[in-house]
Design a protein around this motif. Structure first.
Motif, PDB file in Angstrom:
ATOM      1  N   ALA A 147     -16.755 -15.817 -22.392  1.00  0.00           N
ATOM      2  CA  ALA A 147     -17.569 -14.800 -23.067  1.00  0.00           C
ATOM      3  C   ALA A 147     -16.827 -14.203 -24.267  1.00  0.00           C
ATOM      4  CB  ALA A 147     -17.951 -13.697 -22.083  1.00  0.00           C
ATOM      5  N   VAL A 148     -15.538 -13.952 -24.093  1.00  0.00           N
ATOM      6  CA  VAL A 148     -14.754 -13.379 -25.182  1.00  0.00           C
ATOM      7  C   VAL A 148     -14.660 -14.355 -26.357  1.00  0.00           C
ATOM      8  CG1 VAL A 148     -12.447 -12.595 -25.849  1.00  0.00           C
ATOM      9  CG2 VAL A 148     -13.437 -11.822 -23.703  1.00  0.00           C
TER      10      VAL A 148
ATOM     11  N   ILE B 158      -2.941  -4.948 -30.967  1.00  0.00           N
ATOM     12  CA  ILE B 158      -3.842  -4.297 -30.010  1.00  0.00           C
ATOM     13  C   ILE B 158      -4.549  -5.325 -29.136  1.00  0.00           C
ATOM     14  CG2 ILE B 158      -5.971  -2.932 -29.827  1.00  0.00           C
ATOM     15  CD1 ILE B 158      -4.972  -1.494 -32.441  1.00  0.00           C
ATOM     16  N   ASP B 159      -5.091  -6.362 -29.755  1.00  0.00           N
ATOM     17  CA  ASP B 159      -5.797  -7.390 -28.989  1.00  0.00           C
ATOM     18  C   ASP B 159      -4.871  -8.128 -28.028  1.00  0.00           C
ATOM     19  OD1 ASP B 159      -8.203  -6.816 -30.118  1.00  0.00           O
ATOM     20  OD2 ASP B 159      -8.331  -8.622 -31.336  1.00  0.00           O
ATOM     21  N   ALA B 160      -3.681  -8.452 -28.479  1.00  0.00           N
ATOM     22  CA  ALA B 160      -2.744  -9.169 -27.612  1.00  0.00           C
ATOM     23  C   ALA B 160      -2.332  -8.302 -26.426  1.00  0.00           C
ATOM     24  CB  ALA B 160      -1.525  -9.618 -28.404  1.00  0.00           C
ATOM     25  N   ALA B 161      -2.093  -7.020 -26.662  1.00  0.00           N
ATOM     26  CA  ALA B 161      -1.726  -6.122 -25.559  1.00  0.00           C
ATOM     27  C   ALA B 161      -2.864  -6.027 -24.543  1.00  0.00           C
ATOM     28  CB  ALA B 161      -1.372  -4.734 -26.094  1.00  0.00           C
ATOM     29  N   ALA B 162      -4.080  -5.881 -25.037  1.00  0.00           N
ATOM     30  CA  ALA B 162      -5.238  -5.817 -24.142  1.00  0.00           C
ATOM     31  C   ALA B 162      -5.410  -7.130 -23.380  1.00  0.00           C
ATOM     32  CB  ALA B 162      -6.498  -5.485 -24.934  1.00  0.00           C
ATOM     33  N   ALA B 163      -5.239  -8.247 -24.078  1.00  0.00           N
ATOM     34  CA  ALA B 163      -5.395  -9.559 -23.441  1.00  0.00           C
ATOM     35  C   ALA B 163      -4.355  -9.774 -22.350  1.00  0.00           C
ATOM     36  CB  ALA B 163      -5.292 -10.663 -24.485  1.00  0.00           C
ATOM     37  N   ILE B 164      -3.130  -9.397 -22.632  1.00  0.00           N
ATOM     38  CA  ILE B 164      -2.065  -9.572 -21.637  1.00  0.00           C
ATOM     39  C   ILE B 164      -2.351  -8.709 -20.413  1.00  0.00           C
ATOM     40  CG2 ILE B 164       0.386  -9.149 -21.171  1.00  0.00           C
ATOM     41  CD1 ILE B 164       0.863  -9.940 -24.140  1.00  0.00           C
ATOM     42  N   TRP B 165      -2.730  -7.483 -20.657  1.00  0.00           N
ATOM     43  CA  TRP B 165      -2.991  -6.583 -19.526  1.00  0.00           C
ATOM     44  C   TRP B 165      -4.195  -7.060 -18.709  1.00  0.00           C
ATOM     45  CZ3 TRP B 165      -0.303  -3.546 -16.743  1.00  0.00           C
ATOM     46  CH2 TRP B 165      -0.937  -2.709 -15.834  1.00  0.00           C
ATOM     47  N   ILE B 166      -5.276  -7.422 -19.373  1.00  0.00           N
ATOM     48  CA  ILE B 166      -6.470  -7.887 -18.658  1.00  0.00           C
ATOM     49  C   ILE B 166      -6.175  -9.192 -17.932  1.00  0.00           C
ATOM     50  CG2 ILE B 166      -8.808  -8.819 -18.974  1.00  0.00           C
ATOM     51  CD1 ILE B 166      -9.149  -6.690 -21.208  1.00  0.00           C
ATOM     52  N   GLY B 167      -5.502 -10.125 -18.601  1.00  0.00           N
ATOM     53  CA  GLY B 167      -5.169 -11.386 -17.963  1.00  0.00           C
ATOM     54  C   GLY B 167      -4.274 -11.206 -16.752  1.00  0.00           C
ATOM     55  N   TYR B 168      -3.307 -10.327 -16.874  1.00  0.00           N
ATOM     56  CA  TYR B 168      -2.367 -10.102 -15.768  1.00  0.00           C
ATOM     57  C   TYR B 168      -3.034  -9.401 -14.589  1.00  0.00           C
ATOM     58  CZ  TYR B 168       1.932  -8.852 -13.330  1.00  0.00           C
ATOM     59  OH  TYR B 168       2.915  -8.713 -12.385  1.00  0.00           O
ATOM     60  N   THR B 169      -3.894  -8.440 -14.874  1.00  0.00           N
ATOM     61  CA  THR B 169      -4.510  -7.661 -13.789  1.00  0.00           C
ATOM     62  C   THR B 169      -5.827  -8.240 -13.288  1.00  0.00           C
ATOM     63  OG1 THR B 169      -5.619  -6.177 -15.351  1.00  0.00           O
ATOM     64  CG2 THR B 169      -3.441  -5.507 -14.543  1.00  0.00           C
ATOM     65  N   GLN B 170      -6.599  -8.881 -14.172  1.00  0.00           N
ATOM     66  CA  GLN B 170      -7.934  -9.345 -13.795  1.00  0.00           C
ATOM     67  C   GLN B 170      -8.075 -10.868 -13.759  1.00  0.00           C
ATOM     68  OE1 GLN B 170     -10.449  -7.072 -13.059  1.00  0.00           O
ATOM     69  NE2 GLN B 170      -8.780  -5.594 -13.251  1.00  0.00           N
TER      70      GLN B 170
ATOM     71  N   ASP C 196     -10.064 -15.113 -30.429  1.00  0.00           N
ATOM     72  CA  ASP C 196      -9.617 -16.459 -30.062  1.00  0.00           C
ATOM     73  C   ASP C 196      -8.193 -16.393 -29.508  1.00  0.00           C
ATOM     74  OD1 ASP C 196     -10.003 -19.306 -29.932  1.00  0.00           O
ATOM     75  OD2 ASP C 196      -8.674 -19.492 -31.662  1.00  0.00           O
ATOM     76  N   SER C 197      -7.346 -15.603 -30.146  1.00  0.00           N
ATOM     77  CA  SER C 197      -5.988 -15.387 -29.635  1.00  0.00           C
ATOM     78  C   SER C 197      -6.029 -14.617 -28.324  1.00  0.00           C
ATOM     79  CB  SER C 197      -5.159 -14.594 -30.642  1.00  0.00           C
ATOM     80  OG  SER C 197      -5.076 -15.283 -31.843  1.00  0.00           O
ATOM     81  N   PHE C 198      -6.977 -13.700 -28.226  1.00  0.00           N
ATOM     82  CA  PHE C 198      -7.154 -12.917 -27.007  1.00  0.00           C
ATOM     83  C   PHE C 198      -7.337 -13.849 -25.810  1.00  0.00           C
ATOM     84  CE2 PHE C 198      -9.514 -10.526 -23.881  1.00  0.00           C
ATOM     85  CZ  PHE C 198      -9.097  -9.215 -24.011  1.00  0.00           C
ATOM     86  N   VAL C 199      -8.179 -14.865 -25.986  1.00  0.00           N
ATOM     87  CA  VAL C 199      -8.441 -15.811 -24.903  1.00  0.00           C
ATOM     88  C   VAL C 199      -7.164 -16.539 -24.502  1.00  0.00           C
ATOM     89  CG1 VAL C 199      -9.662 -17.954 -24.329  1.00  0.00           C
ATOM     90  CG2 VAL C 199     -10.873 -16.090 -25.470  1.00  0.00           C
ATOM     91  N   MET C 200      -6.391 -16.995 -25.494  1.00  0.00           N
ATOM     92  CA  MET C 200      -5.141 -17.700 -25.180  1.00  0.00           C
ATOM     93  C   MET C 200      -4.161 -16.807 -24.422  1.00  0.00           C
ATOM     94  SD  MET C 200      -4.188 -20.054 -28.401  1.00  0.00           S
ATOM     95  CE  MET C 200      -4.727 -18.930 -29.660  1.00  0.00           C
ATOM     96  N   MET C 201      -3.997 -15.576 -24.907  1.00  0.00           N
ATOM     97  CA  MET C 201      -3.046 -14.668 -24.258  1.00  0.00           C
ATOM     98  C   MET C 201      -3.542 -14.244 -22.876  1.00  0.00           C
ATOM     99  SD  MET C 201      -0.338 -14.488 -25.942  1.00  0.00           S
ATOM    100  CE  MET C 201       0.496 -13.178 -25.085  1.00  0.00           C
ATOM    101  N   MET C 202      -4.849 -14.048 -22.734  1.00  0.00           N
ATOM    102  CA  MET C 202      -5.400 -13.677 -21.432  1.00  0.00           C
ATOM    103  C   MET C 202      -5.174 -14.809 -20.428  1.00  0.00           C
ATOM    104  SD  MET C 202      -9.244 -12.370 -20.465  1.00  0.00           S
ATOM    105  CE  MET C 202      -9.996 -13.839 -21.122  1.00  0.00           C
ATOM    106  N   ASN C 203      -5.432 -16.038 -20.853  1.00  0.00           N
ATOM    107  CA  ASN C 203      -5.208 -17.181 -19.960  1.00  0.00           C
ATOM    108  C   ASN C 203      -3.741 -17.308 -19.578  1.00  0.00           C
ATOM    109  OD1 ASN C 203      -7.906 -17.836 -20.020  1.00  0.00           O
ATOM    110  ND2 ASN C 203      -7.673 -19.419 -21.568  1.00  0.00           N
TER     111      ASN C 203
END
Length: 188
Positions: free
Chosen positions: A165-166, A146-158, A16-23
């Motif tokens: 889905a997440v 780990i999740d926040a780092a992945a979310a930031i990287w995926i959100g920034y690049t993708q 759930d945090s992953f989605v927020m950070m990715m956005n």
């Protein structure tokens, strides 16, 4: 509760945090490695603080609620939290990905602090289920970093195209393990 169940519930919760950070990361105009570390640390500290407050809130509740009821209540809270996250993910509309030059550690802290009610509730649940506070804090901190780092990287690049889905996967994961805990502690 064993560590595997806890880890998988935390995984669902952190998605759930992953989605927020990715956005949020999908809107960043510029991102540096030190910013990733800072944002991840802020999110992880906020999650740990909420978990600790949940454990603290459980102390007076334990004097009022019987042991069997504590376990049932914890399982129900976990199920409702998973259902809420799942439904929220289904209803969310695609975020607008326009550059946000105002995002900083302070704003990250506000987002992290106001989005931690689920983690607070999980602190109460984990206390009711007898999971050690230091195990919970360590596991949560590491998984959130780990999740926040992945979310930031995926959100920034993708971008944030995977947000729905997440979020649905995270809510479903919590629901599944909520039912498993219900079977383990209440139905047995």
């Amino acid at each position: 509760m064993d560590i595997l169940y806890a880890a998988l519930i935390f995984a669902g919760l952190s998605l759930d945090s992953f989605v927020m950070m990715m956005n949020q990361a999908s809107r960043l105009a510029d991102l540096h490695k030190k910013d990733i570390l800072l944002y991840c640390t802020v999110f992880s500290l906020a999650a740990s603080a909420a978990m600790l407050m949940g454990y603290g809130a459980a102390i007076p509740l334990k004097t009022v609620v019987a042991d069997k009821n504590e376990q049932m209540l914890a399982c129900l809270i976990i199920l409702v939290t998973g259902l809420y996250i799942l439904m929220k993910s289904l209803k969310n509309k695609a975020p607008e990905e326009k550059a946000d030059r105002e995002f900083n550690a302070g704003r990250c802290a506000r987002i992290a602090a106001f989005s931690r009610i689920h983690t607070f509730l999980m602190g109460i649940c984990f206390s009711f289920l007898g999971f050690g506070v230091f195990n919970a804090l360590g596991l949560l901190f590491a998984m959130t970093m780990i999740d926040a780092a992945a979310a930031i990287w995926i959100g920034y690049t993708q971008g944030s195209r995977y947000y729905r889905a997440v979020g649905m996967f995270g809510g479903t994961l919590i629901i599944v393990f909520g039912f498993l805990l219900l079977a383990k502690y209440v139905v047995r």
